[in-house]
Each structure stands twice: as C-alpha cells, then as structure tokens.
Design a protein around this motif. Sequence first.
Motif, PDB file in Angstrom:
ATOM      1  N   UNK A 134      51.827  34.961  41.354  1.00  0.00           N
ATOM      2  CA  UNK A 134      51.185  35.695  42.451  1.00  0.00           C
ATOM      3  C   UNK A 134      50.187  34.774  43.150  1.00  0.00           C
ATOM      4  N   UNK A 137      49.910  37.245  47.858  1.00  0.00           N
ATOM      5  CA  UNK A 137      49.160  38.501  47.904  1.00  0.00           C
ATOM      6  C   UNK A 137      47.710  38.312  47.495  1.00  0.00           C
ATOM      7  N   UNK A 138      47.420  37.573  46.410  1.00  0.00           N
ATOM      8  CA  UNK A 138      46.007  37.320  46.095  1.00  0.00           C
ATOM      9  C   UNK A 138      45.254  36.642  47.240  1.00  0.00           C
ATOM     10  N   UNK A 141      44.812  39.411  49.879  1.00  0.00           N
ATOM     11  CA  UNK A 141      44.052  40.603  49.499  1.00  0.00           C
ATOM     12  C   UNK A 141      42.864  40.281  48.590  1.00  0.00           C
ATOM     13  N   UNK A 142      43.124  39.683  47.422  1.00  0.00           N
ATOM     14  CA  UNK A 142      42.046  39.557  46.431  1.00  0.00           C
ATOM     15  C   UNK A 142      40.987  38.550  46.842  1.00  0.00           C
ATOM     16  N   UNK A 143      41.357  37.579  47.683  1.00  0.00           N
ATOM     17  CA  UNK A 143      40.380  36.561  48.069  1.00  0.00           C
ATOM     18  C   UNK A 143      39.939  36.714  49.523  1.00  0.00           C
ATOM     19  N   UNK A 144      40.246  37.877  50.133  1.00  0.00           N
ATOM     20  CA  UNK A 144      40.073  37.993  51.589  1.00  0.00           C
ATOM     21  C   UNK A 144      38.614  38.034  52.019  1.00  0.00           C
ATOM     22  N   UNK A 145      37.684  38.235  51.085  1.00  0.00           N
ATOM     23  CA  UNK A 145      36.268  38.180  51.456  1.00  0.00           C
ATOM     24  C   UNK A 145      35.711  36.768  51.459  1.00  0.00           C
ATOM     25  N   UNK A 146      36.517  35.820  51.007  1.00  0.00           N
ATOM     26  CA  UNK A 146      36.042  34.443  50.897  1.00  0.00           C
ATOM     27  C   UNK A 146      36.239  33.637  52.167  1.00  0.00           C
ATOM     28  N   UNK A 147      35.400  32.643  52.333  1.00  0.00           N
ATOM     29  CA  UNK A 147      35.639  31.568  53.287  1.00  0.00           C
ATOM     30  C   UNK A 147      36.416  30.517  52.492  1.00  0.00           C
ATOM     31  N   UNK A 295      33.740  32.467  45.774  1.00  0.00           N
ATOM     32  CA  UNK A 295      34.425  32.636  44.487  1.00  0.00           C
ATOM     33  C   UNK A 295      34.431  31.360  43.670  1.00  0.00           C
ATOM     34  N   UNK A 298      39.489  29.097  41.796  1.00  0.00           N
ATOM     35  CA  UNK A 298      40.397  29.931  40.996  1.00  0.00           C
ATOM     36  C   UNK A 298      41.760  29.248  41.011  1.00  0.00           C
ATOM     37  N   UNK A 344      45.332  43.373  56.300  1.00  0.00           N
ATOM     38  CA  UNK A 344      45.386  42.354  55.248  1.00  0.00           C
ATOM     39  C   UNK A 344      46.820  41.912  54.977  1.00  0.00           C
ATOM     40  N   UNK A 345      47.772  42.828  55.134  1.00  0.00           N
ATOM     41  CA  UNK A 345      49.167  42.500  54.799  1.00  0.00           C
ATOM     42  C   UNK A 345      49.920  41.854  55.947  1.00  0.00           C
TER      43      UNK A 345
END
Lengths: 442, 442
Positions: A134, A137-138, A141-147, A295, A298, A344-345
């Motif tokens: 994965x 999608x991460x 979605x999961x990292x979308x708040x990051x620069x 973050x 990762x 996001x998608x």
Amino acid sequence: MAFKIGLLGLGTVGTGTVQILADPAQRHPLVQELELYRVGVRTLDKPRSVELPATCLTTDLASIVTDPSVDIVVEVLGGLEPARTLILQAIAHGKHVVTANKAVIARYGEEIFTAAAQSGVYVLLEAAVGGGIPVIEPLKQSLCGNRIQAIIGIVNGTTNYILTRMQREGGDFSEILADAQQLGYAEADPSADVDGLDAADKIAILASLGFGGRIKLSDVYCEGIRQVSAADITYAEKFGFVIKLLAIARREPLPLGIDLEQLQIRVHPTLIPHPHPLANVNDVYNAILIEGDPVGQVMFYGRGAGAGPTASAVVADVLNIAALLQVGRSGLTHTDGTPLLDPLLACSHQHYCAIAPMAELVTRFYARFLTQDYPGVIGKLGTCFGNHDVSLESVVQTGLQGNLAEIVVVTHDVREGNFQQALAEIRNFDSIHTIPSVLRVL
Amino acid sequence: MAFKIGLLGLGTVGTGTVQILADPAQRHPLVQELELYRVGVRTLDKPRSVELPATCLTTDLASIVTDPSVDIVVEVLGGLEPARTLILQAIAHGKHVVTANKAVIARYGEEIFTAAAQSGVYVLLEAAVGGGIPVIEPLKQSLCGNRIQAIIGIVNGTTNYILTRMQREGGDFSEILADAQQLGYAEADPSADVDGLDAADKIAILASLGFGGRIKLSDVYCEGIRQVSAADITYAEKFGFVIKLLAIARREPLPLGIDLEQLQIRVHPTLIPHPHPLANVNDVYNAILIEGDPVGQVMFYGRGAGAGPTASAVVADVLNIAALLQVGRSGLTHTDGTPLLDPLLACSHQHYCAIAPMAELVTRFYARFLTQDYPGVIGKLGTCFGNHDVSLESVVQTGLQGNLAEIVVVTHDVREGNFQQALAEIRNFDSIHTIPSVLRVL
C-alpha cells in the motif's frame, strides 16, 4: 447489491484477481458483493488455471468497456495500447476504472484523469507502483496532511534482485542478468527494468501524487544498472555502502530570491549507507520511503510484483470503489452540474511541476578511475576537482590492474554540474586510462 | 465550505495538530478548509507554543462536543476519562470523531463503534497505533481484499529504544531505563510501556481490524521487558538473533475436526533472526508487519510517537472525514432509515474473536539456566524436555558464574504447554539454581 466487474486481461495479475474473487472466505464481506461479470482475453481456447463460465469470456474487449451493466473496469492488460484506448472508452461510458498499468498512467495520466473528472468517475491505481505494497492510497489519504519533502523508492524488483545477487555472490552484471532471465526474474528483453525505465514511470506517478502536479516523463533523469560492476559493489561495501537502484523525487530547497519551486526527479544506481532503512531491502522486495513534514520518515515494504501481491492491490481498489457505490457517493454533482468527486481520491492536477536540471543537483559522488602515473595523478585529480569547487571526502588507491592503478574518489556534497565539468576535463588527462564508473551517494 | 474542528486537548499532539492547520502551504488544498473552531484545555492561563485567539479556548470540554456548529471532534486528551465520555457525547450529538486514544479504543471500542453506527458518524483512529505510520487505513482499505494471516508489530517506541540501547551498549535494563527516563524517552511511571500494556492495547486494536471481530483486552497475553538482561541480548546475538518486544496476532491453523477459528494474540520479548525485516527496526522507530493472502508480507515503518508524526495521523483522519462531508457522503441512510456508512471505514463488529490459550501456542523457546553439577545436569535437562515432547535445537554452556554453570537452551517448535510443564519440573531439580530468563523465538 452486487457490483459488476469487467476484467480486461487474464494474465498473471488477472488470474490472481479472479482467484481472490472466487474465494471470499475470511476476506472483507464486501468481496462477496463483487461479481466477475465479463472477462476480456486475447484467445478463448487457451488453457487457464482458473475456471470461468464460457459465457463470461470474450475477445471483444470494447464490448466490456461499453456494456451498460458493468460498474467497474479492471485493466490488467499491460502495455500502452489497447490499454489506453480501452481505459478512455470505459471512462467515457461512466465506468470507474482500476488499473495496474504504470506505463499508461505515467504517459497518459493527465488525459485519463481529466476525462475521469469530466465523467465523474474514479481511476485508481494502487497496483501500478510497488505491487501489493500500500503506497498510493497512503500517499493520497494517510499522509495528505503532510508537506511531502521526498519520495525515495526501490521500486523495481528485477534490478533489486540482480544487485542483491551481485552483492552476495560477487558476480558481474551480465552473468547474473543471464541467470535471472533463466529463472524468470528478468524478461528476455530486460531494458525496461535494467535501464531504469520502469522505475522512472513509477517515480513519475508517485511524485505527481506527492507533490500535487503533473510530471513530464521526459523530465525524469534516468540511468540504469548496466554500468554497476562487481568491483563497485565491493568498494561500496568497504566504504560502508550498498548499491541500489533508487527512484528519487525531492523538493529542491529554494535559492534565495527565487520563488518558483522546483523538484528533483531521477532514477539511478545509488550508494546507500548501511544503517539507512532502504539498505536492507533485498531480493525482489520493494520499499518506498516518504519524508514529510511533520511525519518525518515513513517506509512501506513488501513484494513489488507477482500475481498475489498485485492482485491484492487491484482488489483493494475495486473494493474502495464498491464502498463508494454502496453508500451512494458516486454520481453526485456540484450545484452547477459538474461531477463531485472525493478530493483525496480523485487526482486531476492542473499545472506541471518545475523540474530542476540535473546540473543543479547537490549530491555526493563516487567515481572509479583507472590511471597511469600513480601517485602523481592524485595531485592532478585533486587540483582539477578543487578548481571546480568539488570537495573530496576520500581518495583511495584500491588496487592495481596490470600497470594501471585503480583510484576510488568519494566527494562531499557538490553541485552535479561542477562535478561533471571536472570529470570532462579529467577524462582528457593523459594519465587517465578510463573512468569505469560514476555513481551518486545518498 | 469550511469544516469546524473541535479539538479536545492541547498537549503534544494537540499542539502538533494546531501547527499543521495553521500552516497549510504545500499540503493538500483541503487543509485550508479546516477551521480550528474550539479548543478545550484544562487551564486557560498556561503559556502555549502556539498562538490561538482567546475566544477559541475553553475549559468546558462538554460545550465543544455538544456545540451544533462543530463538525469533527478531535480527542487528543489521552487517558480513559473524561476522554471516553466526551467521545460518546460527541457521537450522540452527531459529530464525527478522530482520536489518538489507544487506551480508550482498546477498552471501549465496541461501545464507541456501536454508538457511532447508530448515529451514522465515523470514528477514525490512525494516530492510536504507530504514531504517524499509516497502518490503520491501509489495513482497512488497501489490504481489505486479503485474508489476514498475521500482524506482528514493534509498536512501543520506549521499549524499542531501551532494547536497542541495551544491545548497542551492553547495559542492563534498569540502568538504561533510568537514563531513558532522564532523557524523556520513558515516563516516570514506565509500567504501561515496559510491562507491555501499551503494546497490548495496540495489538488488540490492530487484530480487531485485521481479523474482523471484537477482542477482549483481557485475552491478550502480555509480558514486558523487565526480565530481559544484558546476558540474554549477548547470547541472542551469538545465536543470530536480536531481542525485540513484539505484539503478535495470528490466525491459528485449525486442528483437524475443529471448525471454530482461533487467534493467538500476545505481547512478549522475542528473539528475531537477523535477516527478518523487523530485526533492523531500532531506537524509537516502530514497524508493523502484516501477512496476508495473497499479498504476502508487507511492512510499515516510521516514528511511532511524537508531536509531528501523531499529528500527521490525526490530520489525515480529519481530512478523510472532511472529504466525506464535502462530497455529501455523510448523513445518508438505508431505505429503513438506519444510517448508511462506508463499509470499509466504519467498523462495528458483532462477534468476539476466539483466542487460543497460550498453552496451545506452538513456538520456539530460548531459556537460560544457572546450574550446579555441570555437566551432569545437561542429561537431566534433556531427559525432562524429551519426556514432555520438547525437542531441543541446541544446548550450550555459555559460561561460569562462580561455581554455577550457565546453560542456554534453544528449542525447536514446541507446544507452549509442554514446555512450561517441563520447566516446572526442572525448576525443582536440586542441580538447578535459577532460571533467569525464558523467551520466545520468532
């Protein structure tokens, strides 16, 4: 409520996808709602490892993407055509699309995503990068708040397998490649893998998602692993590095007074220090390291190819779309009638990312020289590098080959343009026999 | 369209969250649509590292979760109460909830998810496990086509930091713990970390998602790292292992004739062979390895704690909910009027997973004995283990401590119940002085 799948292609990944759908026990309950409705193949009479009702199979692929009953089209044909045309036809007929096709997305992504935005459908592509890992999608979605600062990946299993075996066995590139071809780990025509083209497609896709802009594939600097020799791997090891084919996309720090942001985007064999998390990624495994603010680093690791892993990613995308359909999130429109898609998608970027020229890259280098006139040549090398502002970390005479001395140089961080200028001068020195390899250091 | 956030708590994670929202440049454009509407704190007059309008702050946390203007409640208070009550109140008032609270979710998850299903709201919890590492969403979405076989994680940064330093420095547990406490890597009361309770909360959450059923926290076998000594780390190293605190959830293979599926779920220090991907996860880093059919092994790696990483996960969940709200996917109902939620994002499980007793676990063991009467004791050990069907891989005399001989035994795969019975007998041998450590091997 069943969702009708039109599957294009029944090769390795298509077969893996059918196997998941045929055996839903202990998977997410939504798998049971997926109906394999039509399967497009090249010939009907080929023996298959999966059983399908004859009425399900067709060689008329266009009939699948235009069939009003089909909800989701899964494209696992590979290659540019007819994949691109079928994807666009499916979108024009209001189908959501799941694809594993990195080549098509890297080249025609914007045409496809623009059409999808107009039709109000999703085009998902988890399987296009990193097989079952994965990462798409991460990143969305999961990292979308990051620069996002950097994306660094080992994204080609074939080259990682070859480099890992070169490292373990001390063999040279061409012999290990030949063996890998016999074992089925490399294609008969290995160019897409060993010349870095497959990795370039993948980093273009990841960079577009991570940095929110279009990427011209021709802007991706690309160098394969053919020049990496057993000697380089041995010396790298001595200096505390392993050599991996990395695909790198990174935000360039902005020089003062310049407000146009630039990206680096490049694929090349790279010396990685041993403690780095990517240094331990071996064999056919892939890994993608993402650096973001806040973050930090990762990393996502797993098998980057194969029927099972890639089908896992394909089915995940299908299920994500089925979940959208089940809660009626599809077909919604803005008040002006334009389709409303999940921000996001859906990814339809309007601008191209500016890519910094390679000459402006700041990196460390490793270079190996075969020289006459040792030790006198060391002074000449040092002077020439110094004239071009290339600061050296180490200069080591690593051996003798006949009457030639082998010298390995590792630089500090230097501007690539300066380094290449120095190298062009050095290449013309009488005392330089050859420069068998020049590699970048992470 | 702005989405109003009610933030409960302005500690480390809350402050990190505010910092992301206050600086949206180069993040996903949707971040600009998030409005920090109310922030609940314990005292108003504490100095803060982030600037907030005084009108935004309140000590009346209940007023936030009941405020009709708030769309999304973010709970980053930690601890069981008032967090649990506030989350339930928020749900009852139709708010979507984002929480980083593993303790509340592991204990009251079903109460919370049941209430959320009734109210038609989402409760997202990416930050509850692995800090900024995307693992909850990938498990729910990207891996949802898989039959999950195992989840194996290094999910506690404090214990991984302590074990890594013990390994590098050869120090003993208590001295490194004291140093870690001084450096702020361990709490003054370290029990939740070093006794494995935090890891138990996290594996209960991951197992519930991966295996699709409720997990009773009291069913999680839990052993901390206090018994791990410098000697064990040295011997493990000699045998090719490192010692890590692992949280493990695994589908048990079904014995013939039994059709009730069981899970293993356990937290304990574990010997991991060097080439294993988890063996290289050091310091405060976390990693979660997931094994699925057909994806194989995938691993997620990153910083498992800290303001930035945890806030990254919190903001991702907030953005996911904002995306749901933006495309009008919230507030939909079935034809019978019950709320319609995305089947991949919402998780309200109806049954409890059956957990296999530890005695039935099949694993390898490492045990260290201090003995008199060496070498005669070796025969006695071997006979006793043999009587209990415990097959030994190696028996090594590792040293002498005064007139005591130290013996390290590593077994093949054995039934835990058999091993423990043998151990109980051996403990009573006259020639056995003590058994300082018994550890499992991955």
